[in-house]
Scaffold this motif. Structure first.
Motif, PDB file in Angstrom:
ATOM      1  N   UNK A  12      55.595  -9.671 -41.683  1.00  0.00           N
ATOM      2  CA  UNK A  12      55.479  -9.233 -40.295  1.00  0.00           C
ATOM      3  C   UNK A  12      56.826  -9.013 -39.636  1.00  0.00           C
ATOM      4  N   UNK A  13      57.891  -9.524 -40.207  1.00  0.00           N
ATOM      5  CA  UNK A  13      59.205  -9.334 -39.601  1.00  0.00           C
ATOM      6  C   UNK A  13      59.541 -10.420 -38.599  1.00  0.00           C
ATOM      7  N   UNK A  14      58.545 -10.927 -37.917  1.00  0.00           N
ATOM      8  CA  UNK A  14      58.746 -12.058 -37.011  1.00  0.00           C
ATOM      9  C   UNK A  14      57.626 -13.049 -37.273  1.00  0.00           C
ATOM     10  N   UNK A  15      57.967 -14.301 -37.255  1.00  0.00           N
ATOM     11  CA  UNK A  15      56.964 -15.319 -37.526  1.00  0.00           C
ATOM     12  C   UNK A  15      56.019 -15.516 -36.361  1.00  0.00           C
ATOM     13  N   UNK A  16      54.941 -16.283 -36.588  1.00  0.00           N
ATOM     14  CA  UNK A  16      53.971 -16.517 -35.522  1.00  0.00           C
ATOM     15  C   UNK A  16      54.596 -17.184 -34.300  1.00  0.00           C
ATOM     16  N   UNK A  17      55.626 -17.999 -34.504  1.00  0.00           N
ATOM     17  CA  UNK A  17      56.275 -18.654 -33.367  1.00  0.00           C
ATOM     18  C   UNK A  17      57.186 -17.687 -32.607  1.00  0.00           C
ATOM     19  N   UNK A  18      57.505 -16.538 -33.187  1.00  0.00           N
ATOM     20  CA  UNK A  18      58.345 -15.545 -32.536  1.00  0.00           C
ATOM     21  C   UNK A  18      57.543 -14.293 -32.149  1.00  0.00           C
ATOM     22  N   UNK A  19      56.254 -14.450 -31.970  1.00  0.00           N
ATOM     23  CA  UNK A  19      55.429 -13.303 -31.601  1.00  0.00           C
ATOM     24  C   UNK A  19      55.781 -12.840 -30.198  1.00  0.00           C
ATOM     25  N   UNK A  20      55.322 -11.663 -29.847  1.00  0.00           N
ATOM     26  CA  UNK A  20      55.604 -11.115 -28.528  1.00  0.00           C
ATOM     27  C   UNK A  20      54.351 -10.529 -27.908  1.00  0.00           C
ATOM     28  N   UNK A  21      54.434 -10.313 -26.608  1.00  0.00           N
ATOM     29  CA  UNK A  21      53.316  -9.767 -25.851  1.00  0.00           C
ATOM     30  C   UNK A  21      53.774  -8.455 -25.224  1.00  0.00           C
ATOM     31  N   UNK A  22      52.913  -7.440 -25.288  1.00  0.00           N
ATOM     32  CA  UNK A  22      53.215  -6.145 -24.691  1.00  0.00           C
ATOM     33  C   UNK A  22      52.404  -5.992 -23.419  1.00  0.00           C
ATOM     34  N   UNK A  23      53.087  -5.671 -22.314  1.00  0.00           N
ATOM     35  CA  UNK A  23      52.438  -5.400 -21.031  1.00  0.00           C
ATOM     36  C   UNK A  23      52.777  -3.959 -20.654  1.00  0.00           C
ATOM     37  N   UNK A  24      51.731  -3.151 -20.478  1.00  0.00           N
ATOM     38  CA  UNK A  24      51.948  -1.742 -20.137  1.00  0.00           C
ATOM     39  C   UNK A  24      52.064  -1.573 -18.625  1.00  0.00           C
ATOM     40  N   UNK A  25      53.093  -0.846 -18.218  1.00  0.00           N
ATOM     41  CA  UNK A  25      53.207  -0.463 -16.818  1.00  0.00           C
ATOM     42  C   UNK A  25      52.615   0.940 -16.612  1.00  0.00           C
ATOM     43  N   UNK A  76      56.403   0.153 -21.036  1.00  0.00           N
ATOM     44  CA  UNK A  76      55.905  -1.186 -21.307  1.00  0.00           C
ATOM     45  C   UNK A  76      57.042  -2.195 -21.346  1.00  0.00           C
ATOM     46  N   UNK A  77      56.647  -3.456 -21.273  1.00  0.00           N
ATOM     47  CA  UNK A  77      57.592  -4.564 -21.368  1.00  0.00           C
ATOM     48  C   UNK A  77      57.145  -5.464 -22.505  1.00  0.00           C
ATOM     49  N   UNK A  78      58.085  -5.819 -23.353  1.00  0.00           N
ATOM     50  CA  UNK A  78      57.825  -6.775 -24.430  1.00  0.00           C
ATOM     51  C   UNK A  78      58.381  -8.119 -23.973  1.00  0.00           C
ATOM     52  N   UNK A  79      57.539  -9.140 -23.980  1.00  0.00           N
ATOM     53  CA  UNK A  79      57.939 -10.477 -23.533  1.00  0.00           C
ATOM     54  C   UNK A  79      57.851 -11.444 -24.711  1.00  0.00           C
ATOM     55  N   UNK A  80      58.943 -12.186 -24.921  1.00  0.00           N
ATOM     56  CA  UNK A  80      58.973 -13.191 -25.988  1.00  0.00           C
ATOM     57  C   UNK A  80      59.989 -14.261 -25.614  1.00  0.00           C
ATOM     58  N   UNK A  81      59.551 -15.505 -25.627  1.00  0.00           N
ATOM     59  CA  UNK A  81      60.432 -16.649 -25.364  1.00  0.00           C
ATOM     60  C   UNK A  81      61.255 -16.484 -24.086  1.00  0.00           C
ATOM     61  N   UNK A  82      60.637 -16.022 -23.017  1.00  0.00           N
ATOM     62  CA  UNK A  82      61.340 -15.888 -21.746  1.00  0.00           C
ATOM     63  C   UNK A  82      62.194 -14.635 -21.627  1.00  0.00           C
ATOM     64  N   UNK A  83      62.321 -13.875 -22.681  1.00  0.00           N
ATOM     65  CA  UNK A  83      63.084 -12.633 -22.643  1.00  0.00           C
ATOM     66  C   UNK A  83      62.132 -11.472 -22.420  1.00  0.00           C
ATOM     67  N   UNK A  84      62.601 -10.477 -21.698  1.00  0.00           N
ATOM     68  CA  UNK A  84      61.782  -9.289 -21.463  1.00  0.00           C
ATOM     69  C   UNK A  84      62.600  -8.046 -21.806  1.00  0.00           C
TER      70      UNK A  84
END
Length: 174
Positions: A100-113, A134-142
């Motif tokens: 997957x390139x990123x582990x389950x603990x490093x997953x991200x969420x996509x929010x469409x504007x 869209x905005x990708x959010x992961x570990x407090x980073x956007x």
């Protein structure tokens, strides 16, 4: 005699008036034809090849390209159902399936504007242009992105995918 002098100018005045009206009418007709042609082109560009089924297919494809998917084999197979094997192999190379390139603990969420689909008809092929802000959010980073996807379609199947970035990604720490 006075009557005849006035009628002598009547015919040239009438001819001049008819000429002016014909010129104004011709310009008016030409402008209306240009407007009509532009309207027909715009309507054809936004209506041909569209349906709720096509819109759902295009949005699902866009979600598969942009969103996070831990299982790359399922992602590849889902893209292949909506498009072709070649497009699926380009977006999810077979060598990367299972990784997957990123582990389950490093997953991200996509929010469409913003999600917008427009269509154009080129010969027998429909081209869907999808704008995704869209905005990708992961570990407090956007990370904000604005993409345009050009998706040529033939018989309700996506036969290609080209991505264009409208602006550079900008990371913000909130």
């Amino acid at each position: 005699m006075e009557e005849r002098r006035w009628t002598r100018w009547l015919l040239p005045l009438y001819a001049l008036l008819v000429t002016v009206l014909m010129i104004v009418g011709w310009y008016s007709f030409a402008d209306s034809q240009d407007a009509l042609q532009a309207t027909k082109t715009r309507l054809r560009a936004t209506t041909v090849g569209q349906s709720a089924k096509t819109d759902k297919r295009v949005i699902a494809f866009a979600n598969l390209v942009v969103g996070y998917h831990a299982d790359q084999q399922k992602r590849h197979d889902a893209i292949e159902k909506l498009s072709t094997k070649t497009v699926a192999d380009q977006l999810v190379p077979p060598a990367n399936i299972g990784k997957a390139g990123v582990g389950p603990d490093l997953s991200y969420k996509v929010t469409y504007q913003h999600r917008e689909i427009t269509y154009a008809q080129v010969g027998h092929q429909t081209i869907a242009m999808v704008r995704l802000a869209y905005t990708i959010t992961s570990d407090g980073n956007a990370v904000k992105n604005d993409l345009v996807m050009r998706l040529p379609m033939s018989q309700q199947k996506i036969v290609g995918c080209t991505l264009y970035r409208l602006n550079q990604s900008q990371a913000s720490h909130d």
